[in-house]
Design a protein around this motif. Structure first.
Motif, PDB file in Angstrom:
ATOM      1  N   ALA A 127      26.819 -19.664  52.760  1.00  0.00           N
ATOM      2  CA  ALA A 127      26.103 -19.085  53.706  1.00  0.00           C
ATOM      3  C   ALA A 127      26.377 -19.416  55.001  1.00  0.00           C
ATOM      4  CB  ALA A 127      24.775 -19.660  53.560  1.00  0.00           C
ATOM      5  N   SER A 128      26.244 -18.146  55.882  1.00  0.00           N
ATOM      6  CA  SER A 128      26.806 -18.190  57.329  1.00  0.00           C
ATOM      7  C   SER A 128      26.018 -17.324  58.100  1.00  0.00           C
ATOM      8  CB  SER A 128      28.173 -17.707  57.592  1.00  0.00           C
ATOM      9  OG  SER A 128      28.757 -17.673  58.877  1.00  0.00           O
ATOM     10  N   LYS A 129      25.211 -18.005  58.941  1.00  0.00           N
ATOM     11  CA  LYS A 129      24.245 -17.142  59.919  1.00  0.00           C
ATOM     12  C   LYS A 129      24.962 -16.425  61.223  1.00  0.00           C
ATOM     13  CE  LYS A 129      21.037 -18.640  56.935  1.00  0.00           C
ATOM     14  NZ  LYS A 129      20.428 -17.590  56.171  1.00  0.00           N
ATOM     15  N   GLY A 130      25.580 -15.268  61.026  1.00  0.00           N
ATOM     16  CA  GLY A 130      26.599 -14.784  62.222  1.00  0.00           C
ATOM     17  C   GLY A 130      27.915 -14.506  61.841  1.00  0.00           C
ATOM     18  N   ASN A 131      28.499 -14.903  60.576  1.00  0.00           N
ATOM     19  CA  ASN A 131      29.799 -14.761  60.066  1.00  0.00           C
ATOM     20  C   ASN A 131      31.004 -14.246  61.280  1.00  0.00           C
ATOM     21  OD1 ASN A 131      31.651 -14.255  58.080  1.00  0.00           O
ATOM     22  ND2 ASN A 131      31.160 -12.315  57.827  1.00  0.00           N
ATOM     23  N   PRO A 132      31.270 -15.207  61.893  1.00  0.00           N
ATOM     24  CA  PRO A 132      31.123 -16.825  61.852  1.00  0.00           C
ATOM     25  C   PRO A 132      29.792 -17.155  62.521  1.00  0.00           C
ATOM     26  CG  PRO A 132      32.736 -16.463  63.485  1.00  0.00           C
ATOM     27  CD  PRO A 132      32.312 -15.143  63.006  1.00  0.00           C
ATOM     28  N   GLY A 133      29.114 -18.313  61.884  1.00  0.00           N
ATOM     29  CA  GLY A 133      28.089 -18.915  62.415  1.00  0.00           C
ATOM     30  C   GLY A 133      27.814 -20.240  61.868  1.00  0.00           C
TER      31      GLY A 133
END
Length: 259
Positions: A127-133
């Protein structure tokens, strides 16, 4: 002609069962497999509708399928006949026996469904909150009977979704090896990771290629390795762990063992 047009091939190598729509695809996949246990190849002439529905329910809808042997049932593919050496050239086993000789010692379905070794199922997600994040990796490890062995999650700091997916499978493979598992069935909803690990898609991103090489090095340590792509709905527990991992510090790993 219609019978040959609907023909398909079922190949078992170790703990992996693949279903192919052409002999050429079957030869290519078996010949480039990641390990070299005995191979058994069978030919079917008309896949039953129930088999098509079952494969679709597993998220498998292309010409190439990979199925864990524990999910197979007797007669799923209808009548199968062993492919002899004249139609399918296969590598010899470590004991010097050809695949056709091994098949002849068992009935077709016995050779296809039987298995051995200490095995587990590894479900992974990133999981990535922002992709990247802010990112996290989640893993669920299960025994052969489906019971939970453990849940794992790791904080990854800032990362892309694809990098998080690779970090998750690496986390799970390391854990499985540390616990002494020799056979592993991997399931994830990242088509990119699954297809690249199978060697069906090229790795073009330099950062991902580093993670890919690490995952490949780990998978090659197993006697039997299988990876299949599943739908997101079928990967909810690993997804939950990945989202929990987003809140962890970079490099922090949490483990929940079933008691």
């Amino acid at each position: 002609m219609k019978e040959e047009k609907e023909a398909f091939f079922v190949a078992r190598k170790g703990d992996i069962v693949g279903v192919y729509k052409s002999l050429t695809d079957c030869q290519a996949q078996v010949g480039s497999s990641i390990c070299d246990p005995p191979v058994s190849v069978f030919k079917g002439h008309a896949m039953p509708k129930d088999a098509e529905k079952y494969l679709l329910s597993c998220g498998l809808k292309n010409a190439l399928y990979s199925v864990k042997t524990d999910d197979l049932t007797e007669g799923l593919f209808g009548t199968l006949s062993p492919c002899g050496p004249s139609s399918f050239q296969l590598p010899s086993s470590s004991r010097g026996e050809t695949s056709s000789e091994l098949v002849s010692k068992k009935r077709p379905h016995e050779a296809l469904w039987s298995g051995s070794g200490r095995s587990c199922t590894l479900e992974f997600d990133g999981a990535s909150k922002g992709n990247p994040g802010q990112a996290g990796a989640g893993v669920v490890l299960r025994a052969d009977d489906g019971s939970l062995i453990c849940r794992l999650r790791e904080g990854l700091g800032i990362a892309t979704c694809n990098a998080a997916e690779y970090r998750a499978i690496i986390l799970g493979l390391k854990y499985a090896l540390d616990k002494g598992f020799t056979n592993v069935r991997v399931r994830g909803d990242s088509k990119l990771v699954c297809m690249q690990i199978q060697g069906l898609w090229k790795v073009k991103n330099q950062n991902i290629s580093i993670l890919y090489e690490e995952a490949k090095r780990l998978k090659d340590k197993f006697t039997s390795f299988q990876i299949i792509h599943v739908l997101r709905d079928s990967n909810s527990e690993a997804d939950e762990q990945a989202n929990l991992a987003v809140e962890l510090a970079d490099g922090q790993i949490q483990e929940e063992i079933d008691k």
